[in-house]
Scaffold this active site. Structure first.
Site, PDB file in Angstrom:
ATOM      1  CD  GLU A 209      -0.266   5.458  -3.972  1.00 30.33           C
ATOM      2  OE1 GLU A 209      -1.038   4.507  -4.165  1.00 30.33           O
ATOM      3  OE2 GLU A 209       0.211   5.723  -2.851  1.00 30.33           O
TER       4      GLU A 209
ATOM      5  CG  ASP B 241      -7.839   4.707   0.723  1.00 26.62           C
ATOM      6  OD1 ASP B 241      -7.770   3.471   0.787  1.00 26.62           O
ATOM      7  OD2 ASP B 241      -6.958   5.457   1.176  1.00 26.62           O
TER       8      ASP B 241
ATOM      9  CG  ASP C  48      -2.083   0.892   1.178  1.00 28.56           C
ATOM     10  OD1 ASP C  48      -2.261   1.572   0.152  1.00 28.56           O
ATOM     11  OD2 ASP C  48      -2.856   0.933   2.157  1.00 28.56           O
TER      12      ASP C  48
END
Length: 921
Positions: A521, A594, A518
Site C-alpha cells: 500500500e 485480509d 503483498d
C-alpha cells in the site's frame, strides 16, 4: 497480519477498533473539511470566453476566480470513441503540479472541435461528427456535455470547482483567512472561525503524526451531475454493496490505499486498492467518470430529482411536471491537477472498451493461474510443502500452485531462502514440476535494513529507496523490523528490481516460480494509518502524498516485467498484488485482502469482486474460507462453491488458524469440495476463453446482471448473483443453514437451464430453489454454447490433451452460439507468432457448425471434440456429421424426452478443423 480471532463478536469488535484507532475519519482530513465548507451555488469561477482557442487537438480557455484573482487553464479534448477529457491546472503555477504518468497506456486520437454558437454568456462546441456537444456557460462556470442530443452530464453545475493554488506561506500570512477559503464565497457559518492551524493548510496532525506541507494547501475538487441516473457503481475498493449509496448523511467513499486488517463491513473506509472510476447506468445508457488522480481522494454521492423541462424538454401540460432522478458526484483530492475522462458509452460494453483503451486491457494469464491455488501463512518447510502436495493427489483433488509466505525467506529478506526450513528449494520446485504444478512466493516492497543483506546494500548504494523529508533513506517498521522502501516510481529502480527476478539473480529460483506482491500500500507499521508519511520523497522531488495510490501499481508492474524478462520475453507472467490502481489489470491479479471467516464476508465478497470487474480488474478473487478465524465446515464448503465460479481461486489462511487443506473437514465435506473444484477444472476452457475476450475486448469476466440485461431495471441493484460471461448465472449460497434461496432469472423471452439437472426455465421470474450442502444454483443461458473438458486430472497441464464436450443451450429461436480459445497456455506466442485458435460454434436451422473465428490463428493441436450436448432440442430421426474431408456420416445419439436433451457421442473432430452436424427430421 494480526493474531487470530475466535468468534464473530471479537472479529467485529476488532474491525471497529482497528478503524477507530488507526485510521482517519473525514473529520481528521483537513482538505476535506476545507472543501466541505462550500455550499452549492455561487461559484467564484468565471469562464473568460474571449480566451477560447481551438486547435486540431481540442480547445483551451481560462477561468478566473473572481475573489482571489487566480486564473486556471482548462483544456478540453474530444477523444475517439466518445470520450471527453477535461484538464484543469493553474495558468501560471509557481512550479509544476503532479500529473499522473504511466496509467494512461494509449493517448486516444482527438477530434477537432468547432464553435456552433457563441455569445457573451456561453459558447457551444461540437465534434466533427456532430455526436457530442459541449456548452460552456461563462458565469458561473459550467459545462453541459450532450451526446446525440441528450444531456447526460453537467460539470460544475453545483459550483464545487475547487483549486488551491500554489503559494508561499508568507503571502498567506499577510492575506485574510477568508482568501484561503475563496474569500466571500458561501460557507458553513458554524466553522468560519477556524484558525489556520485547524484548517490544516501548512501542517496537520493525526495522533502523534504531524504532516508538514512544504507546498501548502494544494487540494482540488469538482462536481458532476448525472441527469436521469439513480444507479452508480465502481470506485473500488470498499466493503460495500454493488450499487453505491448516497453519502449525504454519512462518510464519503475514500480512495487511499491502506492495510486495513479485517475491515469493517459496509464501510466507506479505503482498503487496499483504488480505482477512481465511477459508472452510472440507466436504461439505454451507461457512462463513466474516470478521475485520474493518485493522491488521497474522497467521493461524495447524492441522489436528487430535477424538473425535466430544466433540461430543455417541453412539458405536455403546464401542470404535468415530469421529474427525473439525478445523481451528483463530487470528487475531492489532496493534490495534483484535475484530469478527468467522461466515458460516454452508451452501452456498458462501450464504457468497458473506452476505459480499456485508456488504461490497458486485462493481462492474459497463463492457464495454470486459472486453476485452484493453495496458500497458507505459512507452510513451514519443504516437507510440509511435499505433504500438502501429496494430500491433493491422495484425495483426488486438482490444484495448480502452492504458495509460500514470508517465512520461506532468510529472516524476511526477500529473494532469499531459509536454508534450515528450505535447504533444497530447487529440488522442491522440480518435485512440483514433475506433477505439472507451480510455486508462488511472496515479495513485499519493504527491504530489511541490514548491512549484511546484499539486496539492501546495493539498493542503498544506488539511492533506490524512498527518502524522508530531510533527504535521508526513509525507514519504517514492517515484517523484517526496520525497513527501507524501494522507490518504484523511479523507472531505473523498476528496471533494477525486474532484473532481480532473473534465474541468475534469484538464487535457486526456477521458471515455475511466480510472484505475490503483498503489503504494498505500502504498509508501515509505525507510520500514520499504518502507511508511509506523506512528506516522504520520491524521484523528482515528488512527495508521497502525490503518488500514494500508485505505489502498488508500480511494484506489480516491475514484478511482471521481471518474470517476462526471466524467460527472454517468451513466457506470460503471473503476479498477484494486494494494492492496486487504475491500470493494474495490465500486470496480473488482485485479491480483496485480509478477510474474515464469517458468512458476512463471504456475502460481501460478491459485490466487491463485481465492482472490481466492471472497473477493469477482471482477474480478482477473495481468500476462500476467510484469512482469519476458523471457518465452520459449512462456511468453508459454501465459500469453495462461490470461489470456484470467480476468476481467482485461492484458499488462504492465517498462521494462527487451524490447518485448512480441503481434506481435513470430514469425508462428506471433502467429497463436496472435491466435486466443486473438479467442476472448476471441467469449465476451464470456458474460463480461459473469457479471459482471452477480457484481454482483447475488455469484456468483464464476471458481470452484474444489468450488464447483460441493461434495459431491465429490476437487475440494477442485484448483487447476490451474477453472470459469468454471457452464458452462466450463479447464485452463491452465502447464509448458514439455508435450504432454499430465491434465484432471479432475468430476461423476457430468455430461457435458462439448470447446469446440473438441465431442467429448463423461462426468464423474468424468481425461483424458490431448494439447495443442499452439495448444490449451488448455476444456470446456463439459452442461446449460448459452453466448452468443457470431458475428464478432470490433477492440474491444468495434465489436462492439456483431454477431449472436449460442448454444452449447447437453445433459446426460443432454437439457436445458440459460443467461442473457444486455445493456445499453448503459457507463452506470448499467441500474440507474436499467431499460435492460437479461436473457434466459433453455432447452432441454427438444426445445424451445428464449428468454424474459425480468427483467420490469423495457426495453432496445431491433436485435441478433439468428443461430444455435443444440446439442451432444448426436438428429437431428430438422424444426425449426420459433415467432416472436413467432405464425407457425410451418420453419428450415434441418444435423446431424453423428459429433458428435451440430445446427446451426440463418439465424435472425433479436431479442434482446428471446420465441421458440421445436421439434425434431420
Amino acid at each position: 497480519m494480526e493474531s487470530s480471532i475466535e468468534n464473530t463478536e471479537e472479529a467485529s469488535a476488532l474491525a471497529e477498533a482497528v478503524e477507530s484507532n488507526k485510521f482517519k475519519t473525514t473529520g481528521d482530513i483537513a482538505f476535506y473539511r476545507r472543501q466541505k465548507k462550500l455550499l452549492p451555488g455561487n461559484s467564484p469561477y468565471h469562464a473568460l470566453l474571449d480566451t477560447l482557442e481551438l486547435s486540431d487537438c481540442g480547445a483551451t480557455l481560462q477561468l478566473l476566480n473572481e475573489e482571489n484573482k487566480v486564473s486556471l487553464f482548462v483544456e478540453l479534448f474530444a477523444l475517439e470513441d466518445h470520450v471527453i477529457r477535461i484538464k484543469v491546472n493553474e495558468l501560471k503555477p509557481m512550479k509544476p503540479r503532479y500529473e499522473v504518468p504511466d496509467v494512461i497506456l494509449n493517448e486516444l486520437l482527438t477530434q477537432r472541435l468547432s464553435i456552433v454558437s457563441k455569445d457573451g454568456l456561453s459558447v457551444t462546441l461540437a465534434t466533427v461528427d456532430g455526436c457530442s456537444q459541449v456548452l460552456i456557460i461563462a458565469k458561473p462556470f459550467r459545462m453541459d456535455v450532450r451526446n446525440q442530443g441528450e444531456l447526460p452530464i453537467s460539470v460544475n453545475s453545483l459550483g464545487f470547482l475547487y483549486f488551491e493554488h500554489l503559494r508561499k506561506k508568507s503571502q498567506d500570512e499577510v492575506n485574510t483567512r477568508g482568501s484561503l477559503l475563496e474569500g466571500k464565497r458561501k460557507r458553513d457559518t458554524k466553522t468560519q472561525k477556524e484558525s489556520e492551524e485547524d484548517l490544516g493548510l501548512w501542517k496537520e496532525q493525526f495522533h502523534e503524526f504531524i504532516d508538514t506541507k512544504t507546498n501548502g494547501p494544494t487540494s482540488i475538487g469538482l462536481d458532476f451531475s448525472l441527469h436521469g441516473f439513480e444507479h452508480v457503481y465502481g470506485i473500488p475498493e470498499h466493503t460495500e454493496n454493488l450499487r453505491l449509496k448516497t453519502t449525504s448523511q454519512e462518510e464519503p467513499y475514500r480512495l487511499y490505499n491502506l492495510d486495513v486488517f479485517a475491515c469493517k463491513l459496509y464501510s466507506r473506509i479505503s482498503v487496499y486498492g483504488s480505482v477512481p472510476l465511477l459508472l452510472a447506468h440507466k436504461p439505454k445508457q451507461t457512462m463513466g467518470i474516470f478521475w485520474l488522480n493518485a493522491s488521497e481522494t474522497l467521493v461524495d454521492i447524492s441522489m436528487n430529482t430535477e424538473n425535466k423541462s430544466a433540461l430543455g424538454k417541453t412539458k405536455k401540460l403546464k401542470t404535468d411536471v415530469e421529474v427525473l432522478p439525478r445523481t451528483d458526484v463530487r470528487w475531492m483530492s489532496e493534490s495534483g491537477i484535475i484530469d478527468t475522462y467522461i466515458l460516454m458509452g452508451p452501452s456498458p460494453f462501450d464504457v468497458f472498451n473506452q476505459y480499456s483503451k485508456l488504461t490497458g486491457p486485462q493481462a492474459f494469464p497463463p492457464l495454470f493461474a486459472l486453476g485452484h491455488h493453495q496458500c497458507r501463512y505459512s507452510y513451514k518447510d519443504e516437507n510440509d510443502v511435499k505433504q500438502v502436495d501429496a494430500g491433493f493427489d491422495v484425495n483426488d483433488i486438482p490444484y495448480d500452485a502452492i504458495w509460500l509466505d514470508i517465512d520461506h525467506t532468510e529472516g524476511k529478506r526477500y529473494f532469499t531462502w531459509d536454508r534450515t526450513k528450505f535447504p533444497s528449494p530447487r529440488e522442491m520446485q522440480e518435485h512440483l514440476r514433475a506433477k505439472d504444478r507451480k510455486l508462488v512466493v511472496i515479495s513485499d516492497p519493504h527491504i530489511k535494513v541490514d548491512k549484511k543483506y546484499p539486496f539492501y546494500c546495493e539498493a542503498k548504494s544506488k539511492n533506490y529507496f524512498v527518502m524522508d523529508k530531510n533527504g535521508e533513506v526513509y525507514r519504517g517498521s514492517c515484517w523484517p523490523g526496520v525497513s527501507a522502501y524501494l522507490d518504484f516510481t523511479n523507472p531505473i529502480v523498476r528496471n533494477w528490481y525486474a532484473n532481480k527476478h532473473r534465474l541468475d539473480q534469484y538464487e535457486d529460483s526456477t521458471d515455475i516460480l511466480f510472484m505475490w506482491n503483498d503489503m504494498n500500500e505500502p504498509t508501515v507499521f509505525d507510520g500514520p494509518e499504518l502507511t508511509m508519511h506523506k512528506q516522504a520523497l520520491h524521484i523528482g522531488g515528488w512527495e508521497h502524498r502525490e503518488v500514494h495510490n500508485l505505489y502498488g501499481f508500480y511494484q506489480q508492474w516491475a514484478t511482471a516485467e521481471g518474470l517476462i524478462r526471466r524467460s527472454g520475453g517468451i513466457e506470460r507472467p503471473f503476479v498477484l498484488t494486494r494494492s492496486f490502481f487504475a491500470g493494474s489489470q495490465r500486470y496480473g491479479a488482485v485479491w480483496t485482502g485480509d478477510n474474515v471467516a464469517e458468512w458476512s464476508y463471504l456475502k460481501i465478497s460478491i459485490p466487491m469482486l463485481l465492482n472490481l470487474s466492471i472497473t477493469g480488474i477482471s482477474f480478482c478473487g477473495a481468500d476462500v474460507g476467510g484469512f482469519v478465524q476458523n471457518p465452520e465446515p459449512e462456511l468453508l464448503v459454501r465459500w469453495y462453491q462461490a470461489a470456484a465460479y470467480q476468476p481467482f481461486f485461492r484458499n488462504h489462511s492465517h498462521t494462527e488458524t487451524e490447518r485448512r487443506e480441503p481434506w481435513l473437514f470430514g469425508e462428506d465435506n471433502t467429497r463436496i469440495i472435491r466435486e466443486t473444484i473438479r467442476e472448476r477444472y471441467a469449465l476451464l476452457p470456458f474460463w480461459y476463453t473469457l479471459f482471452y475476450m477480457a484481454h482483447i475486448k475488455a469484456e468483464p469476466i464476471i458481470r452484474p446482471l444489468w450488464v447483460e440485461f441493461p434495459e431491465e431495471v429490476n437487475t440494477f441493484a442485484v448483487d447476490d448473483e451474477y453472470m459469468i460471461g454471457e452464458a452462466l448465472l450463479i447464485h452463491p449460497v452465502s447464509e448458514a443453514g439455508v435450504t432454499e434461496v430465491n434465484v432471479f432469472l432475468p430476461g423476457m423471452g430468455e430461457l435458462w437451464y439448470h447446469l446440473r439437472t438441465l431442467q429448463r426455465f423461462d426468464g423474468e421470474q424468481t425461483l424458490r430453489v431448494s439447495v443442499t450442502l452439495d448444490s449451488v444454483p448455476v444456470y446456463q443461458r439459452g442461446g449460448t454454447i459452453i466448452p468443457r473438458k470431458t475428464q478432470v486430472l490433477r492440474s491444468t497441464k495434465a489436462m492439456e490433451m483431454v477431449s472436449y464436450i460442448l454444452y449447447v443451450a437453445l433459446n426460443f429461436e432454437n439457436s445458440a452460439k459460443g467461442n473457444l480459445f486455445l493456445d499453448d497456455g503459457h507463452s506470448f506466442n499467441y500474440q507474436s507468432k499467431n499460435q492460437f485458435l479461436l473457434r466459433r460454434f453455432s447452432f441454427k436451422d438444426n445445424t451445428f457448425s464449428a468454424v474459425c473465428a480468427d483467420e490469423r490463428g495457426q495453432y496445431c493441436t491433436d485435441c478433439v471434440v468428443e461430444r455435443v450436448l444440446v439442451m432444448g432440442a426436438v428429437r431428430p430421426t438422424c444426425v449426420t456429421a459433415h467432416c472436413p474431408d467432405g464425407q457425410v456420416n451418420p453419428v450415434y445419439f441418444t435423446y431424453n424426452v423428459k429433458k428435451s436433451l440430445l446427446n451426440i457421442e463418439g465424435l472425433q473432430f479436431n479442434l482446428g478443423c471446420d465441421w458440421m452436424l445436421k439434425l434431420h427430421y
